[in-house]
Design a protein around this motif. Structure first.
Motif, PDB file in Angstrom:
ATOM      1  N   VAL A 112      25.626  45.993  49.143  1.00  0.00           N
ATOM      2  CA  VAL A 112      24.591  45.745  50.155  1.00  0.00           C
ATOM      3  C   VAL A 112      23.959  44.375  49.893  1.00  0.00           C
ATOM      4  O   VAL A 112      23.963  43.875  48.771  1.00  0.00           O
ATOM      5  N   THR A 113      23.435  43.807  50.968  1.00  0.00           N
ATOM      6  CA  THR A 113      23.039  42.391  50.931  1.00  0.00           C
ATOM      7  C   THR A 113      22.146  42.032  49.750  1.00  0.00           C
ATOM      8  O   THR A 113      22.321  40.979  49.136  1.00  0.00           O
ATOM      9  N   THR A 114      21.215  42.924  49.423  1.00  0.00           N
ATOM     10  CA  THR A 114      20.244  42.566  48.391  1.00  0.00           C
ATOM     11  C   THR A 114      20.892  42.383  47.023  1.00  0.00           C
ATOM     12  O   THR A 114      20.390  41.640  46.191  1.00  0.00           O
ATOM     13  N   ASN A 141      25.181  45.153  55.198  1.00  0.00           N
ATOM     14  CA  ASN A 141      23.999  46.001  55.038  1.00  0.00           C
ATOM     15  C   ASN A 141      24.403  47.446  54.763  1.00  0.00           C
ATOM     16  O   ASN A 141      25.584  47.777  54.728  1.00  0.00           O
ATOM     17  N   ARG A 142      23.414  48.287  54.533  1.00  0.00           N
ATOM     18  CA  ARG A 142      23.675  49.628  54.040  1.00  0.00           C
ATOM     19  C   ARG A 142      24.614  50.416  54.954  1.00  0.00           C
ATOM     20  O   ARG A 142      25.578  51.021  54.487  1.00  0.00           O
ATOM     21  N   MET A 159      24.853  49.971  45.958  1.00  0.00           N
ATOM     22  CA  MET A 159      23.859  50.193  47.005  1.00  0.00           C
ATOM     23  C   MET A 159      22.656  50.961  46.469  1.00  0.00           C
ATOM     24  O   MET A 159      22.663  51.414  45.328  1.00  0.00           O
ATOM     25  N   ARG A 161      21.015  53.454  48.598  1.00  0.00           N
ATOM     26  CA  ARG A 161      20.950  54.781  49.208  1.00  0.00           C
ATOM     27  C   ARG A 161      22.348  55.270  49.564  1.00  0.00           C
ATOM     28  O   ARG A 161      22.766  55.190  50.715  1.00  0.00           O
ATOM     29  N   ARG A 207      13.886  44.171  58.255  1.00  0.00           N
ATOM     30  CA  ARG A 207      15.309  43.846  58.324  1.00  0.00           C
ATOM     31  C   ARG A 207      15.897  44.512  59.569  1.00  0.00           C
ATOM     32  O   ARG A 207      15.286  45.380  60.189  1.00  0.00           O
ATOM     33  N   GLY A 210      19.988  49.479  60.358  1.00  0.00           N
ATOM     34  CA  GLY A 210      21.178  49.642  59.503  1.00  0.00           C
ATOM     35  C   GLY A 210      20.918  49.183  58.083  1.00  0.00           C
ATOM     36  O   GLY A 210      21.709  49.451  57.185  1.00  0.00           O
ATOM     37  N   SER A 211      19.781  48.504  57.879  1.00  0.00           N
ATOM     38  CA  SER A 211      19.441  48.061  56.519  1.00  0.00           C
ATOM     39  C   SER A 211      18.777  49.193  55.752  1.00  0.00           C
ATOM     40  O   SER A 211      17.908  49.900  56.277  1.00  0.00           O
ATOM     41  N   THR A 213      16.812  48.775  53.164  1.00  0.00           N
ATOM     42  CA  THR A 213      15.434  48.368  52.870  1.00  0.00           C
ATOM     43  C   THR A 213      14.524  48.780  54.022  1.00  0.00           C
ATOM     44  O   THR A 213      13.434  49.312  53.839  1.00  0.00           O
ATOM     45  N   TRP A 281      19.414  50.890  41.931  1.00  0.00           N
ATOM     46  CA  TRP A 281      20.721  50.438  42.408  1.00  0.00           C
ATOM     47  C   TRP A 281      21.760  51.372  41.805  1.00  0.00           C
ATOM     48  O   TRP A 281      21.711  51.684  40.613  1.00  0.00           O
TER      49      TRP A 281
HETATM   50  P1  PGA Z   1      20.119  46.628  52.585  1.00  0.00           P
HETATM   51  O1  PGA Z   1      20.273  47.271  51.129  1.00  0.00           O
HETATM   52  O2  PGA Z   1      18.676  46.634  52.946  1.00  0.00           O
HETATM   53  O3  PGA Z   1      20.680  45.247  52.407  1.00  0.00           O
HETATM   54  O4  PGA Z   1      20.933  47.475  53.544  1.00  0.00           O
HETATM   55  C1  PGA Z   1      19.658  48.368  50.596  1.00  0.00           C
HETATM   56  C2  PGA Z   1      20.489  49.663  50.507  1.00  0.00           C
HETATM   57  O5  PGA Z   1      21.379  49.836  49.695  1.00  0.00           O
HETATM   58  O6  PGA Z   1      20.233  50.627  51.205  1.00  0.00           O
END
Ligand code: PGA
Length: 314
Positions: A112-114, A141-142, A159, A161, A207, A210-211, A213, A281
């Protein structure tokens, strides 16, 4: 300087692995004919090997007993030795196969992006050690990572979640504190203590749908029965940070997206009660598919290094 040999190898060994294998088979099966059959050799070949072995060692290894053969005490000891050597040889062959498997190959990881703020650093030592393994890191993203997991595109995924409806093995490997941020010159940034409810009259930047976060913020608001509709949705952590710095609103982000001192980026972490939210994570992989050798090796490598790091921090 005299060359030093390991014990047992100073002189050329007086027995070969092939001879020892025959002796072991005769001791175990009780006769030359049965041993020859098991080894797919002719009987005279096995007999010659035993005679040569006994001759070069100067020891009687077997004695006739009824219609078969039984080992002498020293013969039994040598058969044990042969089994130990066989086990050692097997371990070598396994390792050799494993090392071949790591010489070249591909390892697909979804993240995932973070995680892009720290994952490349974590992969660094593995990548340097196995230069022939091509690592493909898909950063999405997630929801996109979940779709990849469902299709089985990647071997590992990092990830916050993981979905609960897939057969996944999980390894939580790092903490993921989530913080509320403002621009460093924002009036709320000067406050010593805040409650989430104090922020609700400020615009909030989130965000994209679909994210993960974003989903966490939605969950926390729902849990506390609070209403904080997004002022703007942005497609990346960096875009959110830029917009917050520009004074467009507040946001919830992983602490990993910020510099060690967020003030250097024109940002401030708000001291809100109940924050940082403590999340983890997690590295996940599908339990219904075998993990490749590179994937297993990477997991072992990370487990080892993160354990060492955790000890150093403790
Ligand atoms: P995300 O990452 O916000 O970049 O989707 C977080 C996650 O793993 O849910």
């Amino acid at each position: 300087m005299k060359p030093r040999f390991p014990p047992g190898l100073e002189r050329a060994p007086r027995a070969s692995l092939v001879q020892l294998r025959s002796l072991e088979a005769v001791v175990r099966l009780g006769s030359v004919s049965r041993a020859a059959e098991a080894l797919h050799l002719a009987q005279p070949t096995v007999s010659t090997q035993l005679r040569e072995l006994s001759g070069s060692l100067g020891l009687t290894l077997l004695e006739p007993h009824g219609r078969g053969l039984v080992p002498t005490a020293v013969g039994e000891r040598l058969a044990e030795c042969a089994r130990a050597m066989g086990a050692c040889w097997q371990a070598f062959e396994d390792d050799a196969a494993a090392l071949q498997g790591l010489r070249q190959g591909r390892l697909r990881i979804a993240a995932v992006t973070t995680t892009e703020y720290f994952l490349p650093d974590l992969l660094g030592p593995f990548a340097r050690r196995y230069p022939g393994i091509q690592i493909e890191l898909a950063v999405e993203n997630r929801d996109a990572v979940v779709a990849r997991l469902r299709r089985g595109d990647d071997e590992l995924a990092a990830m916050m979640r993981p979905p609960s409806d897939l057969p996944l093995a999980r390894w939580p490997f790092l903490e993921n504190p989530l913080v509320l941020i403002a621009s460093s010159d924002h009036p709320l940034a000067q406050r010593k203590r805040l409650r989430l409810a104090d922020l609700l009259d400020q615009p909030v930047l989130v965000r994209e749908a679909g994210s993960g976060t974003r989903a966490v913020l939605d969950e926390v608001l729902a849990e506390q029965g609070l209403h904080w509709p997004p002022r703007m949705a942005l497609g990346s952590n960096e875009a959110v940070k830029h917009a917050v710095r520009a004074g467009l609103g507040l946001a919830l982000l992983s602490r990993h997206t910020l510099a060690a001192d967020p003030a250097t980026e024109g940002l401030a972490v708000l001291p809100v009660a109940g924050f940082p939210l403590k999340r983890q994570w997690v590295l996940v992989w599908r339990q219904d598919r075998p993990l490749s050798l590179p994937a297993r090796t990477l997991l072992d490598d990370l487990r080892q290094r993160l354990k060492v790091r955790a000890k150093a921090v403790a």
